[in-house]
Design an enzyme around this catalytic site. Structure first.
Site, PDB file in Angstrom:
ATOM      1  N   MET A  27       0.860  -1.193   0.000  1.00  0.00           N
ATOM      2  CA  MET A  27       0.000   0.000   0.000  1.00  0.00           C
ATOM      3  C   MET A  27       0.884   1.227   0.000  1.00  0.00           C
ATOM      4  SD  MET A  27      -2.748  -0.680   3.011  1.00  0.00           S
ATOM      5  CE  MET A  27      -1.613  -1.599   4.026  1.00  0.00           C
ATOM      6  N   GLU A 165      -1.890  -4.032 -12.369  1.00  0.00           N
ATOM      7  CA  GLU A 165      -2.593  -2.758 -12.154  1.00  0.00           C
ATOM      8  C   GLU A 165      -2.328  -1.716 -13.248  1.00  0.00           C
ATOM      9  OE1 GLU A 165      -2.468  -4.711  -9.632  1.00  0.00           O
ATOM     10  OE2 GLU A 165      -4.219  -4.242  -8.402  1.00  0.00           O
ATOM     11  N   TYR A 167       0.618  -0.875 -14.486  1.00  0.00           N
ATOM     12  CA  TYR A 167       1.908  -0.183 -14.384  1.00  0.00           C
ATOM     13  C   TYR A 167       2.847  -0.639 -15.506  1.00  0.00           C
ATOM     14  CZ  TYR A 167       0.512   1.809  -9.884  1.00  0.00           C
ATOM     15  OH  TYR A 167      -0.124   2.525  -8.904  1.00  0.00           O
ATOM     16  N   ARG A 215       3.898  -9.852  -9.185  1.00  0.00           N
ATOM     17  CA  ARG A 215       2.461  -9.552  -9.118  1.00  0.00           C
ATOM     18  C   ARG A 215       1.923  -9.464 -10.537  1.00  0.00           C
ATOM     19  NH1 ARG A 215      -0.327  -5.227  -5.375  1.00  0.00           N
ATOM     20  NH2 ARG A 215      -2.474  -5.520  -6.025  1.00  0.00           N
ATOM     21  N   HIS A 253      -5.554   0.563 -13.176  1.00  0.00           N
ATOM     22  CA  HIS A 253      -6.082   1.747 -12.476  1.00  0.00           C
ATOM     23  C   HIS A 253      -7.066   2.529 -13.339  1.00  0.00           C
ATOM     24  CE1 HIS A 253      -4.016   1.120  -8.855  1.00  0.00           C
ATOM     25  NE2 HIS A 253      -2.806   1.451  -9.263  1.00  0.00           N
ATOM     26  N   ARG A 289     -10.730  -7.593  -1.430  1.00  0.00           N
ATOM     27  CA  ARG A 289     -11.950  -7.718  -0.614  1.00  0.00           C
ATOM     28  C   ARG A 289     -11.962  -9.013   0.224  1.00  0.00           C
ATOM     29  NH1 ARG A 289     -14.679  -5.867   1.668  1.00  0.00           N
ATOM     30  NH2 ARG A 289     -16.860  -5.740   0.988  1.00  0.00           N
ATOM     31  N   ARG A 312      -5.468  -3.275   3.191  1.00  0.00           N
ATOM     32  CA  ARG A 312      -6.158  -2.335   4.082  1.00  0.00           C
ATOM     33  C   ARG A 312      -6.552  -2.963   5.422  1.00  0.00           C
ATOM     34  NH1 ARG A 312     -10.745  -0.606   0.048  1.00  0.00           N
ATOM     35  NH2 ARG A 312     -10.646  -2.880  -0.236  1.00  0.00           N
ATOM     36  N   GLN A 340     -11.799   5.858   2.738  1.00  0.00           N
ATOM     37  CA  GLN A 340     -11.871   7.264   3.129  1.00  0.00           C
ATOM     38  C   GLN A 340     -10.580   7.812   3.740  1.00  0.00           C
ATOM     39  OE1 GLN A 340     -16.285   6.654   4.430  1.00  0.00           O
ATOM     40  NE2 GLN A 340     -15.689   8.694   5.045  1.00  0.00           N
ATOM     41  N   ASP A 402     -26.265   5.854  26.199  1.00  0.00           N
ATOM     42  CA  ASP A 402     -27.011   6.268  25.002  1.00  0.00           C
ATOM     43  C   ASP A 402     -28.498   6.162  25.281  1.00  0.00           C
ATOM     44  OD1 ASP A 402     -28.080   6.677  22.306  1.00  0.00           O
ATOM     45  OD2 ASP A 402     -26.055   6.237  21.620  1.00  0.00           O
ATOM     46  N   LYS A 420     -23.305  -1.101   1.374  1.00  0.00           N
ATOM     47  CA  LYS A 420     -22.624  -0.698   2.608  1.00  0.00           C
ATOM     48  C   LYS A 420     -22.833  -1.743   3.695  1.00  0.00           C
ATOM     49  CE  LYS A 420     -21.929   4.134   1.960  1.00  0.00           C
ATOM     50  NZ  LYS A 420     -22.022   5.498   2.465  1.00  0.00           N
ATOM     51  N   ALA A 658     -17.762   9.479   9.619  1.00  0.00           N
ATOM     52  CA  ALA A 658     -17.267   8.587  10.675  1.00  0.00           C
ATOM     53  C   ALA A 658     -15.757   8.728  10.835  1.00  0.00           C
ATOM     54  CB  ALA A 658     -17.638   7.146  10.336  1.00  0.00           C
TER      55      ALA A 658
HETATM   56  P1  NAP Z   1     -24.048  17.080   3.246  1.00  0.00           P
HETATM   57  O1  NAP Z   1     -23.009  16.298   2.580  1.00  0.00           O
HETATM   58  O2  NAP Z   1     -23.678  18.341   3.920  1.00  0.00           O
HETATM   59  O3  NAP Z   1     -25.160  17.367   2.154  1.00  0.00           O
HETATM   60  C1  NAP Z   1     -26.303  18.087   2.430  1.00  0.00           C
HETATM   61  C2  NAP Z   1     -27.067  18.364   1.151  1.00  0.00           C
HETATM   62  O4  NAP Z   1     -28.164  19.146   1.454  1.00  0.00           O
HETATM   63  C3  NAP Z   1     -26.274  19.092   0.102  1.00  0.00           C
HETATM   64  O5  NAP Z   1     -26.564  18.512  -1.147  1.00  0.00           O
HETATM   65  C4  NAP Z   1     -26.781  20.519   0.189  1.00  0.00           C
HETATM   66  O6  NAP Z   1     -26.714  21.000  -1.137  1.00  0.00           O
HETATM   67  C5  NAP Z   1     -28.184  20.372   0.716  1.00  0.00           C
HETATM   68  N1  NAP Z   1     -28.592  21.416   1.648  1.00  0.00           N
HETATM   69  C6  NAP Z   1     -27.882  21.984   2.650  1.00  0.00           C
HETATM   70  N2  NAP Z   1     -28.632  22.888   3.314  1.00  0.00           N
HETATM   71  C7  NAP Z   1     -29.848  22.890   2.727  1.00  0.00           C
HETATM   72  C8  NAP Z   1     -31.040  23.600   2.968  1.00  0.00           C
HETATM   73  N3  NAP Z   1     -31.149  24.486   3.945  1.00  0.00           N
HETATM   74  N4  NAP Z   1     -32.081  23.340   2.165  1.00  0.00           N
HETATM   75  C9  NAP Z   1     -31.993  22.453   1.157  1.00  0.00           C
HETATM   76  N5  NAP Z   1     -30.876  21.738   0.891  1.00  0.00           N
HETATM   77  C10 NAP Z   1     -29.817  21.960   1.661  1.00  0.00           C
HETATM   78  O7  NAP Z   1     -24.777  16.220   4.336  1.00  0.00           O
HETATM   79  P2  NAP Z   1     -25.312  14.728   4.301  1.00  0.00           P
HETATM   80  O8  NAP Z   1     -25.591  14.257   2.942  1.00  0.00           O
HETATM   81  O9  NAP Z   1     -26.400  14.734   5.291  1.00  0.00           O
HETATM   82  O10 NAP Z   1     -24.111  13.927   4.858  1.00  0.00           O
HETATM   83  C11 NAP Z   1     -23.631  14.172   6.168  1.00  0.00           C
HETATM   84  C12 NAP Z   1     -22.210  13.764   6.268  1.00  0.00           C
HETATM   85  O11 NAP Z   1     -22.098  12.368   6.177  1.00  0.00           O
HETATM   86  C13 NAP Z   1     -21.394  14.371   5.156  1.00  0.00           C
HETATM   87  O12 NAP Z   1     -20.241  14.963   5.679  1.00  0.00           O
HETATM   88  C14 NAP Z   1     -21.064  13.233   4.292  1.00  0.00           C
HETATM   89  O13 NAP Z   1     -19.765  13.364   3.758  1.00  0.00           O
HETATM   90  C15 NAP Z   1     -21.131  12.047   5.238  1.00  0.00           C
HETATM   91  N6  NAP Z   1     -21.510  10.861   4.478  1.00  0.00           N
HETATM   92  C16 NAP Z   1     -20.570  10.282   3.748  1.00  0.00           C
HETATM   93  C17 NAP Z   1     -20.883   9.216   2.992  1.00  0.00           C
HETATM   94  C18 NAP Z   1     -19.828   8.518   2.194  1.00  0.00           C
HETATM   95  O14 NAP Z   1     -20.137   7.729   1.372  1.00  0.00           O
HETATM   96  N7  NAP Z   1     -18.593   8.784   2.425  1.00  0.00           N
HETATM   97  C19 NAP Z   1     -22.170   8.734   2.955  1.00  0.00           C
HETATM   98  C20 NAP Z   1     -23.136   9.357   3.707  1.00  0.00           C
HETATM   99  C21 NAP Z   1     -22.784  10.440   4.454  1.00  0.00           C
HETATM  100  P3  NAP Z   1     -27.136  22.473  -1.584  1.00  0.00           P
HETATM  101  O15 NAP Z   1     -26.737  23.370  -0.453  1.00  0.00           O
HETATM  102  O16 NAP Z   1     -26.388  22.698  -2.863  1.00  0.00           O
HETATM  103  O17 NAP Z   1     -28.573  22.398  -1.821  1.00  0.00           O
HETATM  104 FE1  SF4 Z   2     -10.341  -0.003   5.239  1.00  0.00          FE
HETATM  105 FE2  SF4 Z   2     -11.637   2.344   5.210  1.00  0.00          FE
HETATM  106 FE3  SF4 Z   2      -9.647   1.850   6.914  1.00  0.00          FE
HETATM  107 FE4  SF4 Z   2      -9.114   2.208   4.340  1.00  0.00          FE
HETATM  108  S1  SF4 Z   2      -9.972   3.722   5.720  1.00  0.00           S
HETATM  109  S2  SF4 Z   2      -8.273   0.665   5.677  1.00  0.00           S
HETATM  110  S3  SF4 Z   2     -10.841   1.193   3.465  1.00  0.00           S
HETATM  111  S4  SF4 Z   2     -11.621   0.858   6.857  1.00  0.00           S
END
Ligand code: NAP
Ligand code: SF4
Length: 672
Positions: A27, A165, A167, A215, A253, A289, A312, A340, A402, A420, A658
């Site tokens: 990695m 990959e 390379y 590899r 890649h 995986r 990972r 992430q 909680d 997920k 998270a």
């Molecule tokens: P977010 O990423 O902040 O997105 C919120 C969405 O709502 C945006 O699209 C925003 O776009 C819209 N918004 C914000 N204020 C608004 C308002 N007053 N009225 C209408 N729309 C509004 O929040 P989230 O989707 O709830 O996610 C929360 C956190 O969890 C984030 O930091 C995200 O990165 C994380 N998360 C990550 C993953 C992942 O796959 N890594 C998955 C789920 C969640 P506009 O302002 O352009 O409308």
């Molecule tokens: Fe695995 Fe996510 Fe940790 Fe990377 S950040 S090692 S993908 S749990």
């Protein structure tokens, strides 16, 4: 008998024995580039202490033109040997073995000096490689051989020659990147000359008692990739050239098929390695995986390989093997394949770490020293759980509260999303680890200020509440919050508008368009992404590309920003979410104003002057408009004069995930 007899069996290589069948795969962590060799050594030594049989380092460039980016770590100067020796000595003291990966990036090098078999630019690089002439090819071989001899001098137990990959060496193998007409191009015999020559000369230079892993790309996942008979021919030739072990590479890649993301089913590609079993007599390693001892055991018991590679999972838990051996698999912190904190960091030129284990690559920085304090922690989402475990590791007396009846907080919502499913395992791990650590857990408990006043330290990790976006009509019966939806989609109609296209908006869209998660069914997943058997189609891809089944709902995803939807998603996974939704026909609209909601649906307009009013006729509107901190308890404590530490979403809801929550909780506890 051990629970994992195949996984924990030694592997005799003749001149040396590997103590089990687990390899820590290569990695790029960015650690070597810090030039803090004590830190690099501690990272690897901790994994060696954890019982892995053989570690492969991140890719080391054999020369400056072969580095993945300018300044990438390598072993091309004699003075580097002393630094690498710090690492190998520390790993050996810890009872481990370590091989250095020789990685020549070829046209994937992010540099105007990059070289390749032909001047064919890669779609993932802005630089066109310089086509090497005969002398240039000779120089590359010689530099790779010199890197191997230096690795031996630096005390490594072996080298891994990176041939997959997409390379440099892989680029010579396929017509797509190799247009040459000399002895290095044209027929397959000519195209595979370079990797064979490298392995042959490396073996000659390092002698017989040194591990040489090659590899090999078993499935390129690109059109015009290798055919299966070519893979077999190459594997046999590499064995004859002197390799001790063949490792598996999956996908170039530049391939547009996910290979390691969380939505890829577990052990999704071990069937490809299995096809090679019996074709060569040296051990074969499979990869991708595999993230639990049971999966590793099953892969080996099914005859898919002689050894498994995990990369990972060793960021998530350096003691993976030791815990498996001790019958404590439930206490292994699982890699959820989110990318992430590892790959997303690497691609942003940040040092890698791990979402579930922020100590990864920060072993010398985050130290959990003994403490006899008592600590009360409110909230069992990722921030609260991570701080509780860190505190218990310090020896603190921990009480975790909680209001909910189960631990996990927002993780319990994430695990409902198709692709997920790994989040189930993460919550299970936390449950087991909290119990094992002797943490007092009070669930279904509404905490008051009085409950907290007697602790030496108090942490408030009460999380977030959905943001009120104040759209006229949002109280209607056809409006739901993402929480309602992820807890059961019974009330959701067939036509849906999702307001907000952040991580949660995307997750909810995936949840609503899919009934059965393809991640749970390998054949469905392979069909959806257009992966075929490489003995049927070159590169293992169907010419028609990804083909998804019909969506179970018609979904429109909206945001106010005029930027591309999903721009803020993970660097290495955002494209997968966008393709998945596109395949399901989700309409993505940016730059809208939300005017009002009524029984007919969502009324929007466009631009600063609210032009083009439009009705999006839907049955259900789902609010995914972000969150605000839940601070009621923190405010009450402050008002009562009780000191507390506020972390996670309760501290700052914007851009919370998270990764940040766990990192913040762990670092806070280390500092108390
Ligand atoms: P977010 O990423 O902040 O997105 C919120 C969405 O709502 C945006 O699209 C925003 O776009 C819209 N918004 C914000 N204020 C608004 C308002 N007053 N009225 C209408 N729309 C509004 O929040 P989230 O989707 O709830 O996610 C929360 C956190 O969890 C984030 O930091 C995200 O990165 C994380 N998360 C990550 C993953 C992942 O796959 N890594 C998955 C789920 C969640 P506009 O302002 O352009 O409308
Ligand atoms: Fe695995 Fe996510 Fe940790 Fe990377 S950040 S090692 S993908 S749990």
């Amino acid at each position: 008998m051990s629970t994992y007899p195949h996984l924990l069996a030694p592997l005799d290589l003749g001149f040396t024995t590997l103590k089990n069948r687990v390899l820590m795969g290569s990695m790029h962590t960015g650690l070597e580039e810090t030039r803090d060799w004590n830190r690099v050594a501690e990272f690897y030594a901790e994994r060696a202490r954890g019982g892995v049989a053989l570690i492969v380092t991140g890719g080391m460039a054999p020369n400056s033109e072969g580095g993945v980016f300018p300044g990438a770590a390598g072993l091309f100067l004699d003075q580097d040997i002393t630094n690498h020796k710090i690492v190998t000595d520390r790993v050996h003291e810890a009872g481990g073995k370590i091989a250095m990966q020789i990685l020549h990036a070829g046209r994937y090098a992010y540099s105007k000096d990059c070289v390749g078999p032909s001047a064919v630019k890669s779609p993932i690089s802005p630089f066109r490689p310089r086509e090497l002439d005969e002398d240039g090819i000779e120089k590359q071989i010689s530099d790779m051989v010199t890197a191997a001899t230096r690795a031996k001098e630096a005390g490594y137990d072996g080298v891994e020659v990176m041939g997959s990959e997409g390379y440099f060496l892989n680029q010579f193998l396929v017509m797509h990147t190799n247009k040459r007409t000399d002895r290095w191009g044209g027929s397959y015999e000519n195209r595979m000359r370079l990797p064979i020559e490298v392995v042959r000369r490396v073996r000659e230079a390092v002698g017989n008692e040194f591990i040489v892993i090659y590899r090999l790309s078993m499935i390129d996942l690109i059109p015009e990739g290798s055919a299966w008979d070519e893979v077999v021919t190459l594997a046999k030739a590499i064995e004859s050239a002197g390799a001790n072990i063949l490792n598996t590479g999956i996908g170039w890649h530049e391939a547009r098929i996910p290979t390691i993301a969380t939505s890829v089913p577990r052990r999704a590609f071990t069937w490809v390695t299995k096809k090679l079993m019996g074709e060569v007599s040296i051990p074969i390693i499979t990869s991708n995986r595999i993230n639990s001892p049971q999966v590793g055991e099953d892969v080996l018991a099914d005859g898919c390989a002689d050894m498994v590679s995990m990369a990972r999972p060793f960021l998530a838990d350096p003691h993976f093997v030791a815990k498996a051996k001790a019958g404590k698999a439930a206490l292994i912190a699982p890699c959820i394949a989110c990318n992430q904190a590892c790959l997303d960091h690497t691609f942003s030129m940040k040092i890698a770490s791990c979402l579930v284990n922020p100590k990864a690559c920060h072993e010398t920085e985050i130290v959990l020293s003994p403490s006899s304090k008592s600590i009360g922690i409110v909230g069992t989402g990722p921030a609260g759980l991570a701080s509780a475990l860190a505190a218990a590791q310090r020896g603190m007396a921990v009480t975790l509260f909680d209001r909910a009846d189960e631990i996990g907080g927002q993780l319990n919502m994430a695990k409902q999303v198709p692709g997920k499913e790994e989040f189930w395992g993460l919550v299970d791990y936390y449950r087991a680890a909290v119990a094992d650590a002797g943490i007092i857990v009070k669930l279904g408990y509404e905490v008051s200020v009085d409950d907290l006043v007697d602790f030496d330290e108090v942490i408030i990790a009460t999380g977030v509440a959905p943001r009120d976006s104040q759209i006229p009509g949002q109280d209607g019966e056809n409006v739901l919050s993402y929480i309602d939806v992820l807890r059961g989609k019974a009330n959701v109609g067939k036509r849906v508008a999702i307001i907000g296209a952040g991580g949660i908006g995307f997750d909810v869209a995936e949840f609503l368009v899919t009934d059965d998660s393809p991640t749970e069914n390998l054949d469905d997943w392979l069909a959806e992404w257009g992966v075929s058997d490489p003995s049927k189609t070159r590169g293992g891809v169907y010419p028609e590309g990804p083909q998804s089944g019909a969506a179970v709902r018609q979904v429109t995803l909206l945001q106010r920003k005029a930027t591309k939807l999903g721009k803020g998603l993970g660097k290495t996974t955002g494209w997968i979410h966008r393709i998945t939704l596109r395949m399901k026909g989700v309409e993505m609209i940016g730059g809208v104003n939300y005017e009002r909601i009524d029984e007919s649906g969502l009324h929007v307009s466009y631009g600063a002057s609210c032009e083009n009013p439009t009705l999006i006729a839907v049955d259900t509107i789902v609010m995914c408009t972000g969150q605000v901190p839940r601070r009621r308890l923190a405010d009450a404590l402050e008002a009562a004069g009780t000191k507390c530490h506020v972390i996670g979403g309760a501290d700052m809801a914007a851009e919370l995930d998270a990764k940040r929550a766990i990192d913040q909780g762990t670092r806070l506890v280390a500092s108390l």
